[in-house]
Write a protein that holds these residues in place. Structure first.
Motif, PDB file in Angstrom:
ATOM      1  N   ARG A  60       0.835  -1.203   0.000  1.00 16.19           N
ATOM      2  CA  ARG A  60       0.000   0.000   0.000  1.00 16.19           C
ATOM      3  C   ARG A  60       0.872   1.256   0.000  1.00 16.19           C
ATOM      4  N   VAL A  61       1.911   1.258   0.804  1.00 11.48           N
ATOM      5  CA  VAL A  61       2.793   2.421   0.882  1.00 11.48           C
ATOM      6  C   VAL A  61       3.479   2.664  -0.457  1.00 11.48           C
ATOM      7  N   ARG A  62       3.990   1.584  -1.069  1.00 17.36           N
ATOM      8  CA  ARG A  62       4.696   1.753  -2.350  1.00 17.36           C
ATOM      9  C   ARG A  62       3.748   2.210  -3.460  1.00 17.36           C
ATOM     10  N   TYR A  63       2.520   1.698  -3.434  1.00 17.50           N
ATOM     11  CA  TYR A  63       1.540   2.119  -4.438  1.00 17.50           C
ATOM     12  C   TYR A  63       1.233   3.614  -4.314  1.00 17.50           C
ATOM     13  N   LEU A  64       0.982   4.053  -3.078  1.00 14.43           N
ATOM     14  CA  LEU A  64       0.668   5.465  -2.869  1.00 14.43           C
ATOM     15  C   LEU A  64       1.880   6.350  -3.158  1.00 14.43           C
ATOM     16  N   ALA A  65       3.085   5.855  -2.865  1.00 15.53           N
ATOM     17  CA  ALA A  65       4.291   6.633  -3.140  1.00 15.53           C
ATOM     18  C   ALA A  65       4.448   6.856  -4.636  1.00 15.53           C
ATOM     19  N   ARG A  66       4.228   5.791  -5.437  1.00 15.97           N
ATOM     20  CA  ARG A  66       4.340   5.941  -6.893  1.00 15.97           C
ATOM     21  C   ARG A  66       3.233   6.853  -7.432  1.00 15.97           C
ATOM     22  N   LYS A  67       2.033   6.718  -6.882  1.00 10.32           N
ATOM     23  CA  LYS A  67       0.942   7.597  -7.301  1.00 10.32           C
ATOM     24  C   LYS A  67       1.253   9.052  -6.964  1.00 10.32           C
ATOM     25  N   GLY A  68       1.918   9.260  -5.849  1.00 10.49           N
ATOM     26  CA  GLY A  68       2.273  10.616  -5.441  1.00 10.49           C
ATOM     27  C   GLY A  68       3.225  11.306  -6.398  1.00 10.49           C
ATOM     28  N   GLU A  69       4.026  10.521  -7.133  1.00  3.84           N
ATOM     29  CA  GLU A  69       4.933  11.131  -8.112  1.00  3.84           C
ATOM     30  C   GLU A  69       4.144  11.926  -9.150  1.00  3.84           C
ATOM     31  N   GLN A  70       3.089  11.323  -9.679  1.00  5.73           N
ATOM     32  CA  GLN A  70       2.276  12.019 -10.673  1.00  5.73           C
ATOM     33  C   GLN A  70       1.492  13.162 -10.035  1.00  5.73           C
ATOM     34  N   GLU A  71       1.042  12.951  -8.792  1.00  4.59           N
ATOM     35  CA  GLU A  71       0.314  14.021  -8.113  1.00  4.59           C
ATOM     36  C   GLU A  71       1.207  15.232  -7.888  1.00  4.59           C
ATOM     37  N   LEU A  72       2.470  15.026  -7.565  1.00  8.40           N
ATOM     38  CA  LEU A  72       3.395  16.135  -7.391  1.00  8.40           C
ATOM     39  C   LEU A  72       3.616  16.874  -8.699  1.00  8.40           C
ATOM     40  N   LEU A  73       3.762  16.136  -9.796  1.00 14.67           N
ATOM     41  CA  LEU A  73       3.931  16.790 -11.098  1.00 14.67           C
ATOM     42  C   LEU A  73       2.726  17.671 -11.416  1.00 14.67           C
ATOM     43  N   THR A  74       1.543  17.152 -11.130  1.00 12.45           N
ATOM     44  CA  THR A  74       0.323  17.927 -11.384  1.00 12.45           C
ATOM     45  C   THR A  74       0.259  19.157 -10.476  1.00 12.45           C
ATOM     46  N   ALA A  75       0.748  19.018  -9.222  1.00 12.53           N
ATOM     47  CA  ALA A  75       0.661  20.112  -8.254  1.00 12.53           C
ATOM     48  C   ALA A  75       1.542  21.289  -8.619  1.00 12.53           C
ATOM     49  N   ILE A  76       2.678  21.045  -9.274  1.00 11.33           N
ATOM     50  CA  ILE A  76       3.597  22.151  -9.555  1.00 11.33           C
ATOM     51  C   ILE A  76       3.454  22.695 -10.971  1.00 11.33           C
ATOM     52  N   GLU A  77       2.663  22.025 -11.819  1.00 13.60           N
ATOM     53  CA  GLU A  77       2.459  22.532 -13.175  1.00 13.60           C
ATOM     54  C   GLU A  77       1.844  23.926 -13.210  1.00 13.60           C
ATOM     55  N   PRO A  78       0.841  24.241 -12.350  1.00 15.20           N
ATOM     56  CA  PRO A  78       0.251  25.586 -12.417  1.00 15.20           C
ATOM     57  C   PRO A  78       1.250  26.709 -12.164  1.00 15.20           C
ATOM     58  N   TYR A  79       2.430  26.391 -11.631  1.00 16.67           N
ATOM     59  CA  TYR A  79       3.456  27.407 -11.387  1.00 16.67           C
ATOM     60  C   TYR A  79       4.465  27.489 -12.521  1.00 16.67           C
ATOM     61  N   GLY A  80       4.167  26.804 -13.609  1.00 16.02           N
ATOM     62  CA  GLY A  80       5.011  26.903 -14.792  1.00 16.02           C
ATOM     63  C   GLY A  80       6.062  25.828 -14.926  1.00 16.02           C
ATOM     64  N   PHE A  81       6.029  24.788 -14.103  1.00  9.07           N
ATOM     65  CA  PHE A  81       7.035  23.727 -14.171  1.00  9.07           C
ATOM     66  C   PHE A  81       6.413  22.506 -14.859  1.00  9.07           C
ATOM     67  N   TYR A  82       6.537  22.476 -16.182  1.00 13.94           N
ATOM     68  CA  TYR A  82       5.944  21.410 -16.980  1.00 13.94           C
ATOM     69  C   TYR A  82       6.968  20.338 -17.362  1.00 13.94           C
TER      70      TYR A  82
END
Length: 583
Positions: A60-82
């Motif tokens: 469960r931890v590893r699954y959520l950790a990998r999912k968090g990678e994409q969530e982090l990318l989505t979180a910082i895109e609105p600030y211009g980091f694509y």
């Protein structure tokens, strides 16, 4: 055969270890970003909800950790980091399992082509030009999606505020070219024509139409602006004639580019009765009883009366008020007052009738007054003296203030300045000639979210041919809650042969205070006051120091101060309790 069994045992052992529950707690750490980026990222990733809880299964931890990678990318895109990269790692410890994210943001995306087009009347409106100057991005500036959305909402809100009822975006887009790290913006805003004010009608009126029309500051045919409607609603509600007020533009009835305005009101209770109990260290216990008639006739005339009884002073006051040209701010009033005061061998009975003309000019408040007063007064065992004066006076005051967002009863930054001039001439219903001036100022400044500094100063002076002919209400005194704390109410000043304070020709009272918010709605303060009442400017000033606590109540700050009078070693400490605004 033995080898196969051994491998199976190892496999079973590993599986049991992976599913075995752990007592360790889960922690989440993000490296490579900070500030607003980090704050937004931590709020966006789903695994953050498990932080501080007991670790679930490793899968469960590893699954959520990998999912968090994409969530982090989505979180910082609105600030211009694509073009960012995110890696995750699960670090297992005895007490804590840490999910570590390492972020490489890469180059920030900047604006490329910035195309914006205003059509309709808005292209000639200075308010829109100012908005674009403040918010429109330029080529090469870092792209921020929230700033782009703020620009769009700003245009929509400004259009609604200024009467562009048909305004809309015919095109709005952001196209990001990831390989070039640029964002191309296109906005086409079609405002249409700006609507004008139509007729303003009042529904269900019990007051004269001419009075209600004087509340209106916009004219039919002027460009529409919601600020004018808000001001009208606030002024009508503040008049106390009405319990509810609704001001509405009728867009469905707009004709020839004009929108009519409907004002619907409900009458307030015509009579108001008030009773209040209180205590102040200057006045002692007190009771206040009031009666107001909110309107006497359909022209909006009002009647206000109050009786205040305390251990020091009893006052009866009645006022008949006539609305002025701007009835929300200007008025004329006829007033009557009787005050009986007895405190520390000072006795005074005052009878006063007056007429006031009150006006507001932008930020200034001006009061003209013509008063006739008779005062019977004495100090100690002296015989009672009577004085009669017809006194014209004028007072100007200016208040500027802002409040802390968390509490509207605490001043953030602001100041108050006032000056009062009054006098009389013995040839015009006065016992002697006199002229006096009184200046006062207060200043509040926030040093930080917790610290404030408060300063006040008051100076008065009078010139007269016969000081003994002036009643105590025309003389200057110092000491008390709002003057020099640490000294009793009006007990600083020149004295007679019996040691009774008789007041002076000059006065000053000054204070500097620093307070600190140690808890919501609670503050502590340190202060020093200096001042006196004098017959000559060279007389010695008195000083006090002290500390206090403030409770920011729903009706304003309540102050409890303990002050030490530095010139009264036999009675050095005095308690002061006050309620009222900072300015």
């Amino acid at each position: 055969m033995l080898i196969v069994v051994s491998l199976c045992l190892l496999q079973v052992s590993y599986a049991q270890s992976s599913w075995e529950p752990s007592d360790a707690k889960l922690a989440v750490r993000i490296e490579g970003i900070e500030g607003q980026l980090l704050q937004n990222a931590r709020a966006y990733i789903g695994i953050k909800a498990l932080e501080g809880q007991t670790v679930p299964s490793i899968f469960r931890v590893r699954y959520l950790a990998r999912k968090g990678e994409q969530e982090l990318l989505t979180a910082i895109e609105p600030y211009g980091f694509y073009n960012a990269e995110v890696k995750s790692e699960v670090i297992e410890g005895d007490d804590t399992w840490t999910v570590l994210y390492t972020v490489e943001v890469g180059p920030v995306t900047t604006y490329g082509d910035v195309n914006i087009e205003l059509s309709g009347s808005a292209q000639y409106d200075a308010a829109f030009q100012k908005l674009l100057e403040e918010r429109l991005p330029s080529r090469g500036q870092p792209f921020n999606h929230q700033a782009y959305e703020n620009l769009k909402s700003g245009l929509r809100n400004l259009a609604a505020e200024r009467g562009y009822y048909d305004a809309q975006f015919s095109a709005h887009s952001i196209k990001v070219e990831r390989d070039k790290q640029i964002a191309n913006m296109t906005l086409v805003f079609e405002s249409g024509e700006r609507y004008l004010f139509g007729e303003t009608s009042f529904c269900c009126s019990f007051l004269n139409e001419s009075l209600l029309e004087r509340f209106i500051h916009h004219q039919r045919g002027e460009p529409f602006n919601t600020r004018a409607l808000l001001d009208l609603q606030v002024d009508l509600a503040g008049s106390e004639y009405f319990s509810t007020v609704e001001v509405s533009p009728r867009w469905d009835q707009a004709t020839t580019n004009q929108v009519p305005i409907d004002v619907t009101r409900s009458p307030n209770k015509r009579d108001r009765y008030q009773v209040g109990l209180g205590y102040g260290t200057d006045t002692g216990a007190r009771i206040t009883m009031g009666f107001d008639r909110r309107w006497v006739n359909d022209r909006g005339h009002r009647l206000s009366s109050v009786i205040r009884l305390s251990e020091v002073q009893n006052t009866g006051y009645v006022s008949y008020i006539i609305p002025g040209n701007d009835p929300a701010r200007d008025s004329y009033s006829f007033n009557g007052e009787i005050t009986d005061r007895s405190f520390e061998a000072q006795r005074s009975k005052l009878y006063r009738a007056s007429f006031k003309d009150i006006r507001h000019y932008d930020r200034w408040h001006r009061t003209y007054q013509l008063a006739y007063q008779r005062e019977d007064f004495s100090f100690g065992d002296e015989p009672t003296t009577s004085s009669n004066f017809l006194i014209p006076s004028v007072e100007w005051s200016l208040i500027e203030s802002s409040s802390l967002p968390a509490n509207r009863n605490i001043i953030d930054d602001g100041y108050r300045i006032s000056i009062m001039l009054q006098g009389a001439h013995e040839n015009v219903l006065a016992d002697t000639n006199f002229a006096s001036v009184k200046l006062s100022a207060k200043w509040v400044h926030r040093l930080s979210d917790e610290w404030r500094v408060l300063m006040r100063s008051e100076v008065g002076a009078l010139q007269t041919d016969d000081f003994d002919a002036l009643g105590s209400t025309l003389r200057f005194f110092a000491g008390g809650d709002h003057s020099v704390r640490g000294y009793a109410y009006q007990q600083l000043g020149p004295t007679n042969d019996e040691g009774v304070v008789v007041g002076g020709r000059f006065m000053t009272a000054n204070s500097i205070e620093v307070d600190y918010a140690f808890k919501s709605n609670w503050r502590v303060a340190l202060f020093t006051d200096i001042g006196n009442s004098m017959m000559d400017w060279n007389d010695r000033l008195k000083q006090s120091v002290g500390f206090g606590i403030r409770w920011v109540s729903p009706i304003g700050p309540v102050r409890l101060d303990l002050a030490m009078a530095m010139d009264e070693p036999s009675n050095p400490w005095r308690l002061h309790l006050t309620l009222g605004p900072d300015l």
